[in-house]
Design a protein around this motif. Structure first.
Motif, PDB file in Angstrom:
ATOM      1  N   ALA A  40     -16.077  -9.604 -16.594  1.00 11.56           N
ATOM      2  CA  ALA A  40     -17.077 -10.534 -16.057  1.00 11.56           C
ATOM      3  C   ALA A  40     -16.456 -11.429 -14.998  1.00 11.56           C
ATOM      4  O   ALA A  40     -17.038 -11.661 -13.929  1.00 11.56           O
ATOM      5  N   GLN A  41     -15.265 -11.931 -15.274  1.00  9.16           N
ATOM      6  CA  GLN A  41     -14.563 -12.776 -14.309  1.00  9.16           C
ATOM      7  C   GLN A  41     -14.184 -11.983 -13.059  1.00  9.16           C
ATOM      8  O   GLN A  41     -14.268 -12.490 -11.933  1.00  9.16           O
ATOM      9  N   GLU A  42     -13.773 -10.740 -13.255  1.00  6.12           N
ATOM     10  CA  GLU A  42     -13.367  -9.898 -12.131  1.00  6.12           C
ATOM     11  C   GLU A  42     -14.538  -9.615 -11.197  1.00  6.12           C
ATOM     12  O   GLU A  42     -14.434  -9.791  -9.977  1.00  6.12           O
ATOM     13  N   TYR A  43     -15.665  -9.211 -11.774  1.00  5.16           N
ATOM     14  CA  TYR A  43     -16.842  -8.915 -10.951  1.00  5.16           C
ATOM     15  C   TYR A  43     -17.386 -10.184 -10.290  1.00  5.16           C
ATOM     16  O   TYR A  43     -17.869 -10.136  -9.147  1.00  5.16           O
ATOM     17  N   THR A  44     -17.320 -11.306 -10.998  1.00 11.54           N
ATOM     18  CA  THR A  44     -17.762 -12.571 -10.417  1.00 11.54           C
ATOM     19  C   THR A  44     -16.872 -12.959  -9.239  1.00 11.54           C
ATOM     20  O   THR A  44     -17.356 -13.449  -8.205  1.00 11.54           O
ATOM     21  N   PHE A  45     -15.577 -12.716  -9.366  1.00 11.37           N
ATOM     22  CA  PHE A  45     -14.636 -13.006  -8.283  1.00 11.37           C
ATOM     23  C   PHE A  45     -14.959 -12.165  -7.050  1.00 11.37           C
ATOM     24  O   PHE A  45     -14.979 -12.685  -5.920  1.00 11.37           O
ATOM     25  N   TYR A  46     -15.217 -10.879  -7.244  1.00 11.54           N
ATOM     26  CA  TYR A  46     -15.577 -10.006  -6.120  1.00 11.54           C
ATOM     27  C   TYR A  46     -16.861 -10.484  -5.450  1.00 11.54           C
ATOM     28  O   TYR A  46     -16.985 -10.487  -4.216  1.00 11.54           O
ATOM     29  N   PHE A  47     -17.840 -10.895  -6.281  1.00 13.41           N
ATOM     30  CA  PHE A  47     -19.108 -11.402  -5.752  1.00 13.41           C
ATOM     31  C   PHE A  47     -18.866 -12.636  -4.892  1.00 13.41           C
ATOM     32  O   PHE A  47     -19.407 -12.757  -3.791  1.00 13.41           O
ATOM     33  N   MET A  48     -18.048 -13.560  -5.380  1.00 11.01           N
ATOM     34  CA  MET A  48     -17.778 -14.800  -4.656  1.00 11.01           C
ATOM     35  C   MET A  48     -17.024 -14.547  -3.354  1.00 11.01           C
ATOM     36  O   MET A  48     -17.247 -15.226  -2.349  1.00 11.01           O
ATOM     37  N   CYS A  49     -16.136 -13.559  -3.364  1.00 13.18           N
ATOM     38  CA  CYS A  49     -15.409 -13.208  -2.134  1.00 13.18           C
ATOM     39  C   CYS A  49     -16.374 -12.706  -1.067  1.00 13.18           C
ATOM     40  O   CYS A  49     -16.276 -13.082   0.111  1.00 13.18           O
ATOM     41  N   LEU A  50     -17.321 -11.866  -1.476  1.00 15.53           N
ATOM     42  CA  LEU A  50     -18.319 -11.358  -0.528  1.00 15.53           C
ATOM     43  C   LEU A  50     -19.234 -12.486  -0.057  1.00 15.53           C
ATOM     44  O   LEU A  50     -19.639 -12.518   1.116  1.00 15.53           O
ATOM     45  N   LEU A  51     -19.542 -13.397  -0.957  1.00 15.93           N
ATOM     46  CA  LEU A  51     -20.368 -14.550  -0.582  1.00 15.93           C
ATOM     47  C   LEU A  51     -19.652 -15.403   0.454  1.00 15.93           C
ATOM     48  O   LEU A  51     -20.268 -15.915   1.400  1.00 15.93           O
ATOM     49  N   LEU A  52     -18.346 -15.535   0.307  1.00 14.03           N
ATOM     50  CA  LEU A  52     -17.544 -16.282   1.277  1.00 14.03           C
ATOM     51  C   LEU A  52     -17.567 -15.594   2.644  1.00 14.03           C
ATOM     52  O   LEU A  52     -17.618 -16.269   3.685  1.00 14.03           O
ATOM     53  N   VAL A  53     -17.558 -14.273   2.632  1.00 16.44           N
ATOM     54  CA  VAL A  53     -17.632 -13.524   3.891  1.00 16.44           C
ATOM     55  C   VAL A  53     -18.955 -13.814   4.601  1.00 16.44           C
ATOM     56  O   VAL A  53     -18.994 -13.995   5.825  1.00 16.44           O
ATOM     57  N   VAL A  54     -20.035 -13.879   3.825  1.00 23.01           N
ATOM     58  CA  VAL A  54     -21.345 -14.206   4.410  1.00 23.01           C
ATOM     59  C   VAL A  54     -21.312 -15.597   5.038  1.00 23.01           C
ATOM     60  O   VAL A  54     -21.823 -15.815   6.144  1.00 23.01           O
ATOM     61  N   LEU A  55     -20.694 -16.549   4.356  1.00 20.94           N
ATOM     62  CA  LEU A  55     -20.593 -17.909   4.904  1.00 20.94           C
ATOM     63  C   LEU A  55     -19.757 -17.933   6.186  1.00 20.94           C
ATOM     64  O   LEU A  55     -20.100 -18.627   7.147  1.00 20.94           O
ATOM     65  N   LEU A  56     -18.679 -17.167   6.200  1.00 20.81           N
ATOM     66  CA  LEU A  56     -17.815 -17.125   7.381  1.00 20.81           C
ATOM     67  C   LEU A  56     -18.480 -16.428   8.561  1.00 20.81           C
ATOM     68  O   LEU A  56     -18.066 -16.623   9.711  1.00 20.81           O
ATOM     69  N   SER A  57     -19.516 -15.633   8.272  1.00 20.97           N
ATOM     70  CA  SER A  57     -20.229 -14.954   9.366  1.00 20.97           C
ATOM     71  C   SER A  57     -20.940 -15.957  10.273  1.00 20.97           C
ATOM     72  O   SER A  57     -21.397 -15.598  11.364  1.00 20.97           O
ATOM     73  N   PHE A  58     -21.040 -17.197   9.833  1.00 20.76           N
ATOM     74  CA  PHE A  58     -21.642 -18.258  10.646  1.00 20.76           C
ATOM     75  C   PHE A  58     -20.992 -18.344  12.025  1.00 20.76           C
ATOM     76  O   PHE A  58     -21.652 -18.661  13.016  1.00 20.76           O
ATOM     77  N   PHE A  59     -19.687 -18.033  12.088  1.00 22.80           N
ATOM     78  CA  PHE A  59     -18.940 -18.173  13.328  1.00 22.80           C
ATOM     79  C   PHE A  59     -19.098 -16.990  14.275  1.00 22.80           C
ATOM     80  O   PHE A  59     -18.654 -17.065  15.434  1.00 22.80           O
ATOM     81  N   ILE A  60     -19.728 -15.900  13.806  1.00 24.92           N
ATOM     82  CA  ILE A  60     -19.816 -14.710  14.660  1.00 24.92           C
ATOM     83  C   ILE A  60     -21.241 -14.191  14.846  1.00 24.92           C
ATOM     84  O   ILE A  60     -21.457 -13.262  15.628  1.00 24.92           O
ATOM     85  N   VAL A  61     -22.206 -14.777  14.139  1.00 24.67           N
ATOM     86  CA  VAL A  61     -23.588 -14.316  14.290  1.00 24.67           C
ATOM     87  C   VAL A  61     -24.454 -15.483  14.763  1.00 24.67           C
ATOM     88  O   VAL A  61     -24.026 -16.646  14.754  1.00 24.67           O
ATOM     89  N   SER A  62     -25.673 -15.168  15.138  1.00 25.23           N
ATOM     90  CA  SER A  62     -26.596 -16.214  15.591  1.00 25.23           C
ATOM     91  C   SER A  62     -27.047 -17.059  14.400  1.00 25.23           C
ATOM     92  O   SER A  62     -26.938 -16.648  13.235  1.00 25.23           O
TER      93      SER A  62
END
Length: 276
Positions: A88-110
């Protein structure tokens, strides 16, 4: 430029798909952990503890001639419990990493693209936070000769707790939690999503007003969940242990993401005066 935008859309869509996959996996493992822990707790009542003590006594008298079946069963359940929590912790960690990628996309998308995919991510994270257990409360007492006896055990999630509070007569508390932990967050994220889709439509005018009104309540859901946790752990008996589960991390992640998406939507609307 259009090709680059298309590639970014595809990449973000794939990331959202991966988030769904890992989110579902984390939810299933969290539920499994809850079920296995419930099974483990069932072995810690007075009757089971008495049987365990008798088996330990027989083991000390007869040594290898006596098989300690209950202890072996408990060991297997504990192994299963630990494995479920780790996954559960492992899958949650992967989910949060992908969520962070979405947040970082702020700098490259409209701004519009970020608001769209950020809103979808926030909605997904919110739903996981609402349906995944957030807190395990265990009340136990040390009994002479028997050892540690569990008097009460309960695993609590937001939705399940609202239903239980309502059924137990705590209508006011249930209503407040329902309003500020479910209805307001869902409306807030939905308004962000609608604005990102219909930004150039007249329909967006009313949504913008609603979005600004909802924005005033941006931190109330955090406060209510904090009060909610205190309320759940408050018991007339002694709360021996309150264990935070994956649902709380999902809900807190939603709060953070929704704040960033709200800022993005506000900036997007400010740069498009024609929408007003």
């Amino acid at each position: 430029m259009k090709m680059k935008q298309f590639i970014l859309y595809i990449a973000l869509s794939v990331i959202l798909g991966a988030m769904v996959f890992f989110g579902v996996k984390a939810y299933k493992q969290a539920i499994l952990y809850e079920e296995v822990t419930t099974e483990l707790v069932s072995y810690q009542d007075a009757g089971q503890q008495a049987s365990l003590r008798l088996e330990q006594l027989a083991k000390s008298l007869f040594g290898d001639l006596y098989d300690d079946e209950l202890k072996m069963k408990l060991d297997k359940v504990r192994e299963k419990q630990e494995a479920a929590m780790v996954k559960a912790q492992e899958y949650t960690f992967y989910f949060m990493c992908l969520l962070l990628v979405v947040l970082l996309s702020f700098f490259i998308v409209s701004l519009r693209t970020f608001t769209l995919f950020g809103s979808l991510s926030a909605m997904m994270t919110l739903l996981l936070g609402l349906i995944t257990p957030i807190l395990m409360v265990t009340i136990h007492k040390e009994v002479e000769y028997l050892g540690d006896i569990v008097l009460s055990f309960e695993s609590k999630g937001v939705i399940g707790s609202i239903v239980k509070l309502w059924e137990s007569g705590d209508v006011v508390v249930a209503t407040v939690i329902l309003l500020f932990s479910v209805i307001v967050p869902v409306l807030k994220v939905s308004s962000l999503l609608i604005v990102s889709i219909f930004m150039e439509s007249r329909f967006a005018h009313g949504i913008i007003t609603f979005f600004k009104m909802i924005g005033k309540w941006s931190m109330v859901d955090v406060f209510v969940v904090a009060v909610f946790l205190v309320y759940l752990t408050a018991n007339k008996g002694d709360v021996s242990r309150a264990e935070v589960e994956m649902g709380l991390y999902f809900f807190l992640a939603y709060v953070i993401v929704s704040m960033f998406v709200s800022l993005s939507a506000d900036k997007m609307l400010s740069s498009n005066k024609s929408v007003y």
